[in-house]
Design a protein around this motif. Sequence first.
Motif, PDB file in Angstrom:
ATOM      1  N   ILE A 102       0.837  -1.207   0.000  1.00  0.00           N
ATOM      2  CA  ILE A 102       0.000   0.000   0.000  1.00  0.00           C
ATOM      3  C   ILE A 102       0.871   1.256   0.000  1.00  0.00           C
ATOM      4  O   ILE A 102       0.435   2.330  -0.421  1.00  0.00           O
ATOM      5  CB  ILE A 102      -0.948  -0.015   1.227  1.00  0.00           C
ATOM      6  CG1 ILE A 102      -2.059   1.020   1.046  1.00  0.00           C
ATOM      7  CG2 ILE A 102      -0.170   0.207   2.518  1.00  0.00           C
ATOM      8  CD1 ILE A 102      -3.110   0.973   2.142  1.00  0.00           C
ATOM      9  N   ILE A 117      -7.522   3.768  -0.343  1.00  0.00           N
ATOM     10  CA  ILE A 117      -7.732   2.330  -0.212  1.00  0.00           C
ATOM     11  C   ILE A 117      -8.693   2.061   0.929  1.00  0.00           C
ATOM     12  O   ILE A 117      -8.516   2.566   2.043  1.00  0.00           O
ATOM     13  CB  ILE A 117      -6.405   1.591   0.053  1.00  0.00           C
ATOM     14  CG1 ILE A 117      -5.406   1.860  -1.072  1.00  0.00           C
ATOM     15  CG2 ILE A 117      -6.641   0.101   0.227  1.00  0.00           C
ATOM     16  CD1 ILE A 117      -5.763   1.242  -2.383  1.00  0.00           C
ATOM     17  N   TYR A 132      -7.658  -3.372   3.220  1.00  0.00           N
ATOM     18  CA  TYR A 132      -6.302  -3.440   3.741  1.00  0.00           C
ATOM     19  C   TYR A 132      -6.238  -4.430   4.906  1.00  0.00           C
ATOM     20  O   TYR A 132      -5.332  -5.275   4.966  1.00  0.00           O
ATOM     21  CB  TYR A 132      -5.816  -2.070   4.204  1.00  0.00           C
ATOM     22  CG  TYR A 132      -4.498  -2.129   4.943  1.00  0.00           C
ATOM     23  CD1 TYR A 132      -3.295  -2.234   4.259  1.00  0.00           C
ATOM     24  CD2 TYR A 132      -4.470  -2.135   6.342  1.00  0.00           C
ATOM     25  CE1 TYR A 132      -2.098  -2.331   4.933  1.00  0.00           C
ATOM     26  CE2 TYR A 132      -3.266  -2.229   7.025  1.00  0.00           C
ATOM     27  CZ  TYR A 132      -2.069  -2.330   6.309  1.00  0.00           C
ATOM     28  OH  TYR A 132      -0.890  -2.440   6.988  1.00  0.00           O
TER      29      TYR A 132
END
Length: 411
Positions: free
Chosen positions: A78, A87, A92
């Motif tokens: 990321i 995101i 995540y």
Amino acid sequence: MATSVISFLGTGQKIQPQDARSEYRKTIYRFTLPNGGHFDRETSLFGTALVEYLRHIGVEIDRWVVLGTSASLWSELIRVIPDQDAIDEEEYCRIDDRVIARNVDSKSLQKWEQILNEHARPLQLRLCLIGEALDPQSQQQIARALFDNVPHGNDVIFDISHGFRHMPVIATFVISLMRWTHGVKNVRFFSGVFEARQGDITPVIELPICQQLVEDTEAAAILKLTGNYAPVAQCLGVDAEESWFLENTNQLHTARSKAQSLAKQAIQAADAVGRELQRLLRERLEWTKQGSFAERVRQSAVEALNHGDYFRAAILMYEALLIGAAKLLNLSGDPLAYDLRKKGQKELFNRLGGDARELLIDLQHARNSCAHGSRSSRSRVQHIMQSPDAFRELIKKASELFDRLPELLKP
């Protein structure tokens, strides 16, 4: 030139191991800029710092190929996204939970790749799940991942900082092969040497010797397999194309003087690799100091045979016999003229008898078959032209005949 970056992912360490949502341990990677100064990036993942550095110095990155196991630090990719808040946090956490549990699978990784690529443009990520490369099948996965994901004609920048130590070793040899399978001409190697850090600063080193060694190895292989010494000379900073051209086209009078001049041009190399290449070049040019031209042509024929160059072996061995005969018989005429070769050929056929004459005819027919793609009228030569072993035996016997010429051509 478009460039593919290749990285292996390690497993990473949490700052607070007891906290599943703790950040991963970071360091400041320090790159030395081409024109002086430094480029620093603090991150838990060297590959993200490398991509930023390459962008900073103007390298056009086509894609980032990342290889790792089910326990690798996939979630930290990321960091390559300029706006990480874009995101979805749940996405995540979903991949990070799998990283923590060491059970990232192909389906979850494919989803994570898709999410990252939506926000990483123009950079394209290719995430490749591989095994630990502890067995041949798992080691083949590294090769397949690189073959499938590095575009043809791309340059390669290889990050060797993470992963099990044997993984980058395997990949290095794969990339050497890809210079020929995928047209990869330029390879750069970078390593963030965490073990050499001072305080929070981890030095980044580039390894230009690797590209040099790849080119030197290929030049030495070309010399060994073909006799062409021009690539080795080029590695030493000397242009030998004309010299090799003259020798390879049998213009030996001129080739000898050019090669002798070439040997003098090669300045004593300062490093170990260069000195070894110089030794190879000197050995290759030894012929310029000794022997007749006939002997050199015979030697070239034997070398061609050893290289598997049957065509040149037949052509050169036949010429060696003609030149040798002309010299032994003191035939008048220009040694480079075609007419003198014809005289030498005529005298050979007039003076040789028995097995020696039959061998010469076989060689002549084999040479004609090589040069013209024709079928010989001699059944024995037809067999020779169908068998590498028989062809080699013919050239070997012809070389022995060359040594017997002084005796056979006595007045």
